[in-house]
Write an enzyme that holds these catalytic residues in place. Structure first.
Site, mmCIF file in Angstrom:
data_model
loop_
_atom_site.group_PDB
_atom_site.id
_atom_site.type_symbol
_atom_site.label_atom_id
_atom_site.label_comp_id
_atom_site.label_asym_id
_atom_site.label_seq_id
_atom_site.Cartn_x
_atom_site.Cartn_y
_atom_site.Cartn_z
ATOM 1 N N ARG A 137 -15.805 -0.964 -24.895
ATOM 2 C CA ARG A 137 -16.379 -1.059 -23.549
ATOM 3 C C ARG A 137 -15.700 -0.103 -22.569
ATOM 4 N NH1 ARG A 137 -16.371 -7.648 -23.319
ATOM 5 N NH2 ARG A 137 -18.547 -7.951 -23.882
ATOM 6 N N ASP A 195 0.816 -1.231 0.000
ATOM 7 C CA ASP A 195 0.000 0.000 0.000
ATOM 8 C C ASP A 195 0.844 1.273 0.000
ATOM 9 O OD1 ASP A 195 -2.021 -1.851 0.297
ATOM 10 O OD2 ASP A 195 -2.223 -1.553 2.457
HETATM 11 O O1 F6P Z 1 -2.294 -4.068 3.358
HETATM 12 C C1 F6P Z 1 -2.111 -4.887 2.259
HETATM 13 C C2 F6P Z 1 -3.439 -5.360 1.704
HETATM 14 O O2 F6P Z 1 -3.177 -6.159 0.573
HETATM 15 C C3 F6P Z 1 -4.426 -4.241 1.390
HETATM 16 O O3 F6P Z 1 -4.139 -3.576 0.193
HETATM 17 C C4 F6P Z 1 -5.721 -5.016 1.390
HETATM 18 O O4 F6P Z 1 -6.812 -4.179 1.718
HETATM 19 C C5 F6P Z 1 -5.508 -6.041 2.475
HETATM 20 O O5 F6P Z 1 -4.107 -6.168 2.661
HETATM 21 C C6 F6P Z 1 -6.105 -7.394 2.185
HETATM 22 O O6 F6P Z 1 -5.916 -8.184 3.303
HETATM 23 P P1 F6P Z 1 -6.270 -9.736 3.337
HETATM 24 O O7 F6P Z 1 -5.132 -10.464 2.689
HETATM 25 O O8 F6P Z 1 -6.388 -10.031 4.783
HETATM 26 O O9 F6P Z 1 -7.547 -9.923 2.566
#
Ligand code: F6P
Length: 362
Positions: free
Chosen positions: A181, A146
């Site tokens: 699209r 992120d």
């Molecule tokens: O923080 C990393 C991340 O991949 C985010 O982008 C996402 O919202 C979250 O973790 C998903 O987490 P999980 O693997 O628990 O679904």
């Protein structure tokens, strides 16, 4: 810094995985063992490995980390359910949380470790800081696709995730053009729009929707209509999972409202309804977390890992290695956690995107 010599260190990977974790582990081990004469122990499944009994801790040697540089995931395993301060347990058939922090402190002492390298995002580094306040000698390494940690210019994993999302946009372009699209692509990033913004610019998206700039679907459709008027019969809309309409809320994939997901479908549905254009949606999901790290991430992960081993031997505890400009430095963990780095709506990348004709739906 003075104090007892650091000879035995532990390393764990906390929170969700991301490309480059193995490259950090490899760099920690090679630097610590070959250059600094230390012994390194890997701890499995994040902090859970220090809560649970059993074979959760084993020695890592330069031999055991051979070949790890290009490998995705983490050989140590990761977990984002194992916060020792609120550890899940079953009591009378119900799931409750219990404080296992003492167990972790005792286990750490029993293992005879002089320091612990915690490779994690905001959540894991927060836990690391809590243990540091209780006297555990910890060193942090920032990880997350992120890129939302405030005390470092970049986290490793982000570059690879952006690469994956950009490749997806490139592929969607060709099929969008063939079928005339609108293609919506939902990408990860939690409450920060860095992946959507970066991949959107790199992939030449027409609309980018991010949490930091609430959108109006009418404005999104205006951009698509303008393209059609100019003879372009397709459009690419990149949607960050945390994006939300100006008049609404973020969309969650679970009833508890913890896991973001689903906004891409909402945006695609609303565009089709309002504009009449045939619209499809792709949710990129965990593909962004998997696979081999990019060259940039391998280098950053290697620099972070080597610097973390050096910081441990210098007893720079309760600190996190970070990238500032071209340099690897370190900051107190207290300054690194709890404050998210989100996209500045008036920052250069947003401005550049606008200059290139990309709409943010505002
Ligand atoms: O923080 C990393 C991340 O991949 C985010 O982008 C996402 O919202 C979250 O973790 C998903 O987490 P999980 O693997 O628990 O679904």
């Amino acid at each position: 810094m003075s104090g007892q010599a650091v000879k035995r260190i532990g390393v764990l990977t906390g929170g969700g995985d991301c490309p480059g974790l193995n490259a950090v582990i490899r760099a920690v081990v090679k630097t610590a063992v070959n250059e600094l004469g230390m012994t390194v122990f890997g701890i499995t499944d994040g902090f859970e490995g220090l809560v649970r009994d059993g074979r959760c801790v084993y020695e890592l040697t330069p031999d055991s980390v051979r070949g790890l540089l290009p490998r995705g995931g983490t050989i140590l395993g990761a977990s984002n359910r194992g916060n020792p301060f609120a550890f899940p347990a079953t009591r009378k058939g119900r799931t409750v949380t219990v404080d296992k922090s003492r167990t972790v402190m005792n286990r750490f002492k029993a293992l005879g470790l002089d320091a612990l390298v915690v490779i994690g995002g905001d959540g894991s580094l927060n836990i690391a800081h809590e243990f540091a306040l209780r006297g555990m000698p910890v060193v942090g390494v920032p990880k997350t696709i992120d890129n939302d940690l405030s005390a470092t210019d970049y986290t490793f994993g982000f570059n690879t995730a952006v690469r994956t999302a950009t490749e997806a946009i490139d592929k969607l372009h060709t099929t969008a053009e063939s079928h005339h699209r609108v293609m919506a692509l939902e990408v990860m990033g939690r409450d920060a729009g860095w992946i959507a913004l970066s991949a959107g610019v790199a992939g030449g998206a027409d609309v980018i929707l991010i949490p930091e700039i609430p959108y109006r679907i009418g404005r999104v459709c205006e951009r698509i209509a303008a393209r059609h008027d100019a003879g372009r019969t397709f459009s690419i809309v990149v949607v960050a999972e945390g994006a939300r309409p100006a008049s609404g809320r973020a969309v969650y994939a679970d009833a508890a409202g913890k896991r973001l997901g689903g906004i891409g479908h909402k945006v695609a549905h609303d565009i089709a309804r309002k504009s009449g254009h045939e619209t499809r949606v792709t949710v990129l999901g965990h593909l962004q977390r998997g696979g081999s790290p990019s060259a940039f991430d391998r280098i950053l992960a290697s620099r972070f890992g080597a610097a973390a081993a050096r910081l441990a031997v210098e007893r720079g505890f309760d600190r996190m290695v970070c990238l500032h400009g071209q340099n690897i430095e370190s900051v107190p963990l207290a300054d690194a956690v709890g404050k998210l780095k989100t996209v500045p709506p008036d920052g250069d990348l947003v401005r550049t995107a606008r200059d290139l004709g990309i709409s943010f739906g505002d």
